[in-house]
Design a protein around this motif. Structure first.
Motif, PDB file in Angstrom:
ATOM      1  N   SER A  70       0.819  -1.217   0.000  1.00 16.69           N
ATOM      2  CA  SER A  70       0.000   0.000   0.000  1.00 16.69           C
ATOM      3  C   SER A  70       0.855   1.270   0.000  1.00 16.69           C
ATOM      4  O   SER A  70       0.633   2.148  -0.843  1.00 16.69           O
ATOM      5  CB  SER A  70      -0.962  -0.001   1.186  1.00 16.69           C
ATOM      6  OG  SER A  70      -1.733   1.176   1.199  1.00 16.69           O
ATOM      7  N   PRO A  71       1.842   1.393   0.895  1.00 15.67           N
ATOM      8  CA  PRO A  71       2.679   2.601   0.826  1.00 15.67           C
ATOM      9  C   PRO A  71       3.439   2.722  -0.491  1.00 15.67           C
ATOM     10  O   PRO A  71       3.594   3.830  -1.024  1.00 15.67           O
ATOM     11  CB  PRO A  71       3.655   2.441   1.995  1.00 15.67           C
ATOM     12  CG  PRO A  71       3.034   1.465   2.918  1.00 15.67           C
ATOM     13  CD  PRO A  71       2.165   0.595   2.076  1.00 15.67           C
ATOM     14  N   MET A  72       3.890   1.597  -1.033  1.00 17.54           N
ATOM     15  CA  MET A  72       4.605   1.654  -2.316  1.00 17.54           C
ATOM     16  C   MET A  72       3.681   2.110  -3.434  1.00 17.54           C
ATOM     17  O   MET A  72       4.069   2.926  -4.272  1.00 17.54           O
ATOM     18  CB  MET A  72       5.209   0.276  -2.661  1.00 17.54           C
ATOM     19  CG  MET A  72       6.379  -0.076  -1.797  1.00 17.54           C
ATOM     20  SD  MET A  72       7.283  -1.596  -2.196  1.00 17.54           S
ATOM     21  CE  MET A  72       6.221  -2.568  -3.175  1.00 17.54           C
ATOM     22  N   ALA A  73       2.447   1.599  -3.448  1.00 19.36           N
ATOM     23  CA  ALA A  73       1.495   1.997  -4.489  1.00 19.36           C
ATOM     24  C   ALA A  73       1.150   3.472  -4.377  1.00 19.36           C
ATOM     25  O   ALA A  73       1.022   4.165  -5.388  1.00 19.36           O
ATOM     26  CB  ALA A  73       0.236   1.139  -4.396  1.00 19.36           C
ATOM     27  N   GLN A  74       1.032   3.961  -3.157  1.00 16.65           N
ATOM     28  CA  GLN A  74       0.697   5.364  -2.961  1.00 16.65           C
ATOM     29  C   GLN A  74       1.843   6.278  -3.379  1.00 16.65           C
ATOM     30  O   GLN A  74       1.635   7.288  -4.052  1.00 16.65           O
ATOM     31  CB  GLN A  74       0.349   5.625  -1.498  1.00 16.65           C
ATOM     32  CG  GLN A  74      -0.955   4.997  -1.071  1.00 16.65           C
ATOM     33  CD  GLN A  74      -1.186   5.118   0.416  1.00 16.65           C
ATOM     34  OE1 GLN A  74      -0.818   6.110   1.024  1.00 16.65           O
ATOM     35  NE2 GLN A  74      -1.789   4.105   1.009  1.00 16.65           N
ATOM     36  N   GLN A  75       3.057   5.920  -3.010  1.00 19.01           N
ATOM     37  CA  GLN A  75       4.198   6.790  -3.285  1.00 19.01           C
ATOM     38  C   GLN A  75       4.706   6.648  -4.719  1.00 19.01           C
ATOM     39  O   GLN A  75       4.970   7.643  -5.389  1.00 19.01           O
ATOM     40  CB  GLN A  75       5.336   6.485  -2.312  1.00 19.01           C
ATOM     41  CG  GLN A  75       5.019   6.895  -0.897  1.00 19.01           C
ATOM     42  CD  GLN A  75       6.111   6.488   0.074  1.00 19.01           C
ATOM     43  OE1 GLN A  75       7.107   5.895  -0.309  1.00 19.01           O
ATOM     44  NE2 GLN A  75       5.911   6.810   1.347  1.00 19.01           N
ATOM     45  N   LEU A  76       4.862   5.417  -5.200  1.00 24.63           N
ATOM     46  CA  LEU A  76       5.465   5.208  -6.513  1.00 24.63           C
ATOM     47  C   LEU A  76       4.471   5.349  -7.660  1.00 24.63           C
ATOM     48  O   LEU A  76       4.822   5.859  -8.726  1.00 24.63           O
ATOM     49  CB  LEU A  76       6.132   3.833  -6.571  1.00 24.63           C
ATOM     50  CG  LEU A  76       7.280   3.615  -5.568  1.00 24.63           C
ATOM     51  CD1 LEU A  76       7.790   2.183  -5.655  1.00 24.63           C
ATOM     52  CD2 LEU A  76       8.402   4.605  -5.812  1.00 24.63           C
TER      53      LEU A  76
ATOM     54  N   VAL B 248      -5.518   6.339  -1.338  1.00 24.04           N
ATOM     55  CA  VAL B 248      -5.500   5.376  -0.237  1.00 24.04           C
ATOM     56  C   VAL B 248      -6.481   4.234  -0.509  1.00 24.04           C
ATOM     57  O   VAL B 248      -6.158   3.059  -0.310  1.00 24.04           O
ATOM     58  CB  VAL B 248      -5.829   6.079   1.102  1.00 24.04           C
ATOM     59  CG1 VAL B 248      -5.967   5.081   2.222  1.00 24.04           C
ATOM     60  CG2 VAL B 248      -4.763   7.108   1.435  1.00 24.04           C
ATOM     61  N   GLY B 249      -7.672   4.565  -0.977  1.00 21.51           N
ATOM     62  CA  GLY B 249      -8.683   3.546  -1.252  1.00 21.51           C
ATOM     63  C   GLY B 249      -8.286   2.596  -2.369  1.00 21.51           C
ATOM     64  O   GLY B 249      -8.480   1.385  -2.263  1.00 21.51           O
ATOM     65  N   LEU B 250      -7.735   3.146  -3.441  1.00 26.19           N
ATOM     66  CA  LEU B 250      -7.308   2.301  -4.553  1.00 26.19           C
ATOM     67  C   LEU B 250      -6.134   1.418  -4.148  1.00 26.19           C
ATOM     68  O   LEU B 250      -6.079   0.244  -4.515  1.00 26.19           O
ATOM     69  CB  LEU B 250      -6.929   3.168  -5.757  1.00 26.19           C
ATOM     70  CG  LEU B 250      -6.584   2.422  -7.044  1.00 26.19           C
ATOM     71  CD1 LEU B 250      -7.730   1.522  -7.489  1.00 26.19           C
ATOM     72  CD2 LEU B 250      -6.240   3.409  -8.136  1.00 26.19           C
ATOM     73  N   ALA B 251      -5.220   1.961  -3.354  1.00 26.26           N
ATOM     74  CA  ALA B 251      -4.084   1.160  -2.881  1.00 26.26           C
ATOM     75  C   ALA B 251      -4.575   0.030  -1.979  1.00 26.26           C
ATOM     76  O   ALA B 251      -4.076  -1.091  -2.053  1.00 26.26           O
ATOM     77  CB  ALA B 251      -3.084   2.042  -2.146  1.00 26.26           C
TER      78      ALA B 251
END
Length: 61
Positions: A19-25, A30-33
């Motif tokens: 989740s943090p990787m999807a949000q940052q990279l 937040v919901g999609l991650a």
């Protein structure tokens, strides 16, 4: 036995950081991650259940 245990834990570690990787990279919300991580976890669990040879020595249950 150690190798199999190591790969199980490494898969869980990747899932916990997805989740943090999807949000940052990837710039996901937040919901999609969270949805992407849920799908990743479902396929991870399904793959473990569908392949007993990866979980049991000799492929026997």
């Amino acid at each position: 036995m150690i190798n199999r245990t190591g790969t199980k834990f490494s898969g869980l570690m990747v899932t916990s950081q997805a989740s943090p990787m999807a949000q940052q990279l990837a710039g996901m919300s937040v919901g999609l991650a969270a949805t992407a991580v849920s799908v990743l976890a479902l396929f991870n669990a399904a793959g473990r259940g569908a392949s007993p040879s990866s979980e049991c020595p000799g492929g026997k249950l």
